[in-house]
Design an enzyme around this catalytic site. Sequence first.
Site, mmCIF file in Angstrom:
data_model
loop_
_atom_site.group_PDB
_atom_site.id
_atom_site.type_symbol
_atom_site.label_atom_id
_atom_site.label_comp_id
_atom_site.label_asym_id
_atom_site.label_seq_id
_atom_site.Cartn_x
_atom_site.Cartn_y
_atom_site.Cartn_z
ATOM 1 N N GLY A 12 0.779 -1.240 0.000
ATOM 2 C CA GLY A 12 0.000 0.000 0.000
ATOM 3 C C GLY A 12 0.804 1.280 0.000
ATOM 4 N N HIS A 103 1.235 -0.318 -13.524
ATOM 5 C CA HIS A 103 1.954 -1.573 -13.737
ATOM 6 C C HIS A 103 3.453 -1.285 -13.676
ATOM 7 C CE1 HIS A 103 2.250 -5.723 -15.019
ATOM 8 N NE2 HIS A 103 3.264 -5.344 -15.773
HETATM 9 C C1 GAR Z 1 3.419 -1.620 -7.449
HETATM 10 O O1 GAR Z 1 4.748 -1.671 -7.874
HETATM 11 C C2 GAR Z 1 2.474 -1.793 -8.613
HETATM 12 O O2 GAR Z 1 2.976 -1.284 -9.813
HETATM 13 C C3 GAR Z 1 2.381 -3.298 -8.687
HETATM 14 O O3 GAR Z 1 2.310 -3.713 -7.352
HETATM 15 C C4 GAR Z 1 3.098 -2.818 -6.560
HETATM 16 C C5 GAR Z 1 2.289 -2.431 -5.356
HETATM 17 O O4 GAR Z 1 3.072 -1.712 -4.448
HETATM 18 N N1 GAR Z 1 1.229 -3.694 -9.446
HETATM 19 C C6 GAR Z 1 1.222 -4.752 -10.236
HETATM 20 O O5 GAR Z 1 2.189 -5.500 -10.355
HETATM 21 C C7 GAR Z 1 -0.089 -4.974 -10.993
HETATM 22 N N2 GAR Z 1 0.099 -5.891 -12.066
HETATM 23 P P1 GAR Z 1 2.409 -0.968 -3.220
HETATM 24 O O6 GAR Z 1 1.475 -1.974 -2.538
HETATM 25 O O7 GAR Z 1 3.550 -0.617 -2.334
HETATM 26 O O8 GAR Z 1 1.682 0.217 -3.736
#
Ligand code: GAR
Length: 190
Positions: A12, A103
Amino acid sequence: MVRIAILASGTGTNAARLISHFRSDARGEVVLIGCDRPGAGVMQRAWDLGVPSYLFNGTMLQRGVVQAELRRFGCDLVVLAGFLRLVPSDLVRDYAGRMVNIHPALLPKYGGKGMYGDHVHRAVLAAGDTKSGITIHLVDEEYDEGRHLLQVPCPVLPGDTPATLASRIHELEHEHYPQVVAQLVDQLGR
Ligand code: GAR
């Protein structure tokens, strides 16, 4: 004021950035955090930041329970921030042009089912690519295929590990995601 919901599955950090951005940008407000993973860090962040949160499972998502909750909260815009499930078609239709995803790679490379978080960074490193980056795009009914709103590249450096690459990508995400969401908020608010 545009009412924003965030759907997330992970730690998050992007959600937290978005919440804090809209605390000093009166055009929008994050009014709800939806999460499909009990114990995900994003739930604690929602708690710490005082944003209502809502936990659901895949069945609830498929049955329209999340959709009803988004409606109940009057959400105008849905922001996916590390959300790992495919969004059901009727929810995508409800929010056509008003649902955005981030992404951690330069799509269309390294997108699709199973391509998230460290899986993406490992694939980029295994391919020997010299650059990666982020893609912010509208959400349609396929994984990672909606219209691109912004792509920002970054270098892959010799000696990078999935963790070092993830951290460089996270910095880009934190810088750009609130800006792109703010632009959408601006368009919706008119
Ligand atoms: C982020 O890097 C986002 O780009 C990725 O998950 C991470 C979440 O980080 N999303 C994907 O891979 C979607 N395919 P966070 O929970 O610290 O925001």
